[in-house]
Design an enzyme around this catalytic site. Structure first.
Site, PDB file in Angstrom:
ATOM      1  N   ARG A  59       4.472   4.645  -3.536  1.00 23.04           N
ATOM      2  CA  ARG A  59       3.347   5.512  -3.220  1.00 23.04           C
ATOM      3  C   ARG A  59       3.675   6.982  -3.497  1.00 23.04           C
ATOM      4  O   ARG A  59       2.791   7.829  -3.449  1.00 23.04           O
ATOM      5  CB  ARG A  59       2.958   5.327  -1.756  1.00 23.04           C
ATOM      6  CG  ARG A  59       2.976   3.881  -1.303  1.00 23.04           C
ATOM      7  CD  ARG A  59       2.421   3.695   0.080  1.00 23.04           C
ATOM      8  NE  ARG A  59       0.992   3.533   0.033  1.00 23.04           N
ATOM      9  CZ  ARG A  59       0.183   3.658   1.074  1.00 23.04           C
ATOM     10  NH1 ARG A  59       0.680   3.983   2.247  1.00 23.04           N
ATOM     11  NH2 ARG A  59      -1.097   3.488   0.952  1.00 23.04           N
ATOM     12  N   GLU A  87       4.394   9.002   2.684  1.00 25.86           N
ATOM     13  CA  GLU A  87       5.528   8.924   1.764  1.00 25.86           C
ATOM     14  C   GLU A  87       5.515  10.028   0.712  1.00 25.86           C
ATOM     15  O   GLU A  87       6.560  10.611   0.400  1.00 25.86           O
ATOM     16  CB  GLU A  87       5.543   7.552   1.079  1.00 25.86           C
ATOM     17  CG  GLU A  87       5.765   6.389   2.025  1.00 25.86           C
ATOM     18  CD  GLU A  87       4.487   5.858   2.657  1.00 25.86           C
ATOM     19  OE1 GLU A  87       4.561   4.862   3.409  1.00 25.86           O
ATOM     20  OE2 GLU A  87       3.413   6.436   2.389  1.00 25.86           O
ATOM     21  N   LYS A 120      -0.441  -0.783  22.593  1.00 23.45           N
ATOM     22  CA  LYS A 120       0.321  -1.674  21.717  1.00 23.45           C
ATOM     23  C   LYS A 120       1.166  -2.598  22.580  1.00 23.45           C
ATOM     24  O   LYS A 120       1.893  -2.152  23.464  1.00 23.45           O
ATOM     25  CB  LYS A 120       1.203  -0.861  20.772  1.00 23.45           C
ATOM     26  CG  LYS A 120       1.812  -1.673  19.643  1.00 23.45           C
ATOM     27  CD  LYS A 120       2.476  -0.791  18.592  1.00 23.45           C
ATOM     28  CE  LYS A 120       3.017  -1.626  17.435  1.00 23.45           C
ATOM     29  NZ  LYS A 120       3.628  -0.801  16.386  1.00 23.45           N
TER      30      LYS A 120
END
Length: 631
Positions: free
Chosen positions: A406, A378, A290
């Site tokens: 969610r 979540e 990343k």
């Protein structure tokens, strides 16, 4: 806004992926270099998500080089990683408008480009969506159409990803799943899946040999589809014995390739070309970095996930001087949580991969054993919090408002039903700005209001946030929702004594005689200014009430309003349908008050991206727009 004269000799010739496919493979590394430079240049001046897209440059180039996009479908998970994709698919010259009002969208969207095959923004949906596309293609006889899902290792912790994998393993399809494994989500990836992916050991040589052997056996008529499946199961068993570990993907009958270097674009293009026509579901595992190609981002990818403006030469970030400014609401939450945890040993913190974003890292710094980052999950975060609460702990579960959508069933079934003392803190409530419609936190008041046993509150300022947090952790409070926005509050002297606010009580901030304005949350500060102006400009006398609680409503306050006024205006930074204004309307109707109620809130549409001030004006919630509506 004018862009600088172009200096990208190959990139400037690529108006669409078909132009890319006309280049010889030896020029792909140069395309990657120019693409990476373009992303650095653009994002340094016009902030956005940076490190993720830097890590997928080679993958993006290889995919569009090998696949026949847009006929072939690439489904990006989340979309943080798709800036290179946007630049290669006809948006190169418009990319400087990324995330700006009226400019290109912050995440891929089919409404913007035919190359954007599905909506992005919330993690872990790519496998399910791509599987649906693959099955649809087969049903329509499109046997030459390739469907590819690109998902990061952080998104792999989401339950929906596993649901998609499970279905892909049992439904006939030729889906290719590319796992972009960079050991990161926003913060570092956590959990067993992260460690598992890191340890996978299947080699390129093994996969190449197996692929060539299977093609030969098919041509010789020795191998058919049924025999192939049996042989795969047998080979997987032998490989598991040799490697002394079970490959979870091949255990689900999903062919596994990798891990391979995700930054070797020529080899990546070769591998994609080799495996794209293989029958059955398959997964290609890439190791990437990343922030690849920009040293500061490689060293600190968490900070450089969305770094703001920076110097593209030195990597110096341009951080505004916040001396003397009110704090961010998230920082008030983090500091107050530490104070409360020091007072109450039952308190623990839970968040799904948002430690720094919600400032729960402040608790982790001093009480790591009482802080739980559960990864991008979540629903699990809420149910896990319910389990903690059932056994006597007091969890503060912090989830951005948009992502709490969610976990809706988990709140109902695993927290509210048993009236468990979980404090659900909804950061980023209201309009969040440049991240756009997938991230605006505007539905929470409306979707939580019908659920029994919940207390729902929104603080007008930092003092109110601290007092509500204190109130929520007191005994016998049950499930308690506190929602607050992204950005700064209004108080520089934000520390205050931690005192109880009686549940279900509002307050009259200002008296008046002509009409009453009812607000909830920080939007009340904007309304206070608008009321002062409206009184001066229109000669009105306006009362202002801060409800504080959407549930339970302060009925004593509402009786007062219903008896004293014939005109009421409600203002909220949530959707107008079903929210606070609707609750006031229902109360007035149920109790026989003949009043005229005007509701100001988010209109019944998905609000586009832009800065927060622009969007509040667009929705009629800026100070100027509210003044116009007070009459």
């Amino acid at each position: 806004m004018e862009t600088e004269p172009s200096t990208y000799h190959l990139l400037d010739t690529i108006d669409c992926p078909d132009d890319l496919r006309h280049l010889p493979v030896d020029q792909l590394p140069e395309v990657c270099r120019e693409l990476r430079e373009r992303i650095i240049k653009e994002v340094s001046a016009n902030p956005g998500h940076f490190a993720a897209s830097m890590g997928t440059v080679e993958l993006t180039v290889a995919l569009h080089y090998v696949l026949n996009t847009p006929y072939d479908r690439i489904v990006w998970d989340v979309g943080h990683q798709a800036y290179g994709h946007k630049i290669l698919t006809g948006r190169r010259d418009a990319f400087h408008t990324n995330r700006q009002l009226g400019g290109i969208r912050p995440f891929p969207s089919p409404e913007e480009s035919e190359y954007d095959t599905f909506v992005c923004g919330h993690a872990s949906n790519s496998i399910s969506a791509a599987l649906g596309m693959a099955v649809a293609a087969a049903r329509k006889g499109e046997t030459d159409r390739h469907i590819v899902a690109v998902i990061g290792d952080g998104s792999m912790s989401g339950g929906l990803a596993f649901e998609g994998l499970n279905n892909a393993s049992s439904t006939p399809n030729n889906l290719l799943i590319i796992l972009n494994d960079n050991d990161m989500a926003i913060d570092r990836s956590v959990g067993g899946m992260k460690q598992y992916l890191f340890n996978l050991t299947t080699t390129n040589r093994y996969n190449q040999l197996r692929f060539k052997a299977s093609r030969l056996l098919f041509r010789m008529g020795i191998l058919n589809e049924e025999r192939r499946k049996a042989l795969i199961r047998f080979a997987n068993s032998l490989k598991s014995i040799a490697a002394r570990q079970q490959n979870i993907f091949e255990g689900m009958n999903i062919r596994y390739f990798g891990p391979i270097d995700g930054h070797n674009v020529k080899n990546l293009a070769r591998v994609l070309r080799d495996i794209k026509d293989l029958k059955g579901p398959k997964i290609l595992h890439l190791h990437t970095v990343k922030g690849k190609g920009f040293a500061p981002a490689e060293k600190d990818p968490g900070t450089w996930h969305a770094p703001g403006r920076f110097n593209p030469e030195t990597g110096e970030r341009y951080v505004a001087d916040d001396t003397g400014l009110p704090p961010l609401f998230q920082d008030v939450f983090g500091e107050t949580l530490v104070e409360l945890a020091q007072m109450n040993p039952r308190i623990v913190g839970v968040t799904p991969a948002m430690l720094m974003g919600c400032s729960m890292n402040k608790l982790k710094d001093v009480m790591p054993d009482r802080t739980f980052d559960v990864g991008i999950a979540e629903g699990h975060a809420v149910t896990f919090s319910g389990g903690l609460a059932k056994e006597g702990l007091q969890p503060f579960c912090n989830i951005y408002s948009t992502f709490m959508q969610r976990a809706y069933d988990n709140v109902i079934h695993d927290v509210a039903l048993l009236r468990l003392p979980v404090v659900l803190c909804l950061d980023r409530a209201g309009l969040v700005g440049e991240d756009g419609p997938t991230h605006h936190g505007v539905f929470d008041l409306a979707y939580f209001r019908p659920i029994p046993n919940l207390s729902i509150a929104s603080p007008m300022d930092e003092h109110e946030l601290r007092r509500l947090m204190y109130t929520a952790q007191l005994p016998d409070r049950g499930p308690f929702v506190i929602r607050y926005p992204r950005g700064r509050g209004v108080l520089t002297n934000w520390r205050c004594p931690l005192e109880e606010i009686p549940v279900g009580t509002g307050r009259r901030l200002k008296d008046g005689t002509d009409l009453a304005v009812l607000t909830i949350g920080p939007i009340g500060n904007t309304v206070s200014r608008a009321i002062r102006r409206a009184e001066q400009e229109k000669g009105l006398s306006i009362a202002h009430y801060d409800l504080r609680f959407l549930k339970p409503l302060d009925e004593k306050l509402l009786y007062e309003v219903g008896q004293r006024f014939t005109r009421i205006v409600t203002v909220e930074d949530g959707v107008r349908i079903g929210g606070m204004g609707t609750a006031v309307l229902e109360f007035m109707a149920d109790h026989g008050y003949a009043v005229r109620v005007k509701r100001i809130g988010i209109p019944d549409r998905f609000v586009e991206h832009g800065n927060v001030q622009e969007l509040y004006k667009l929705c009629g919630l800026s100070e100027d727009e509210i003044v116009k509506q007070l009459e």
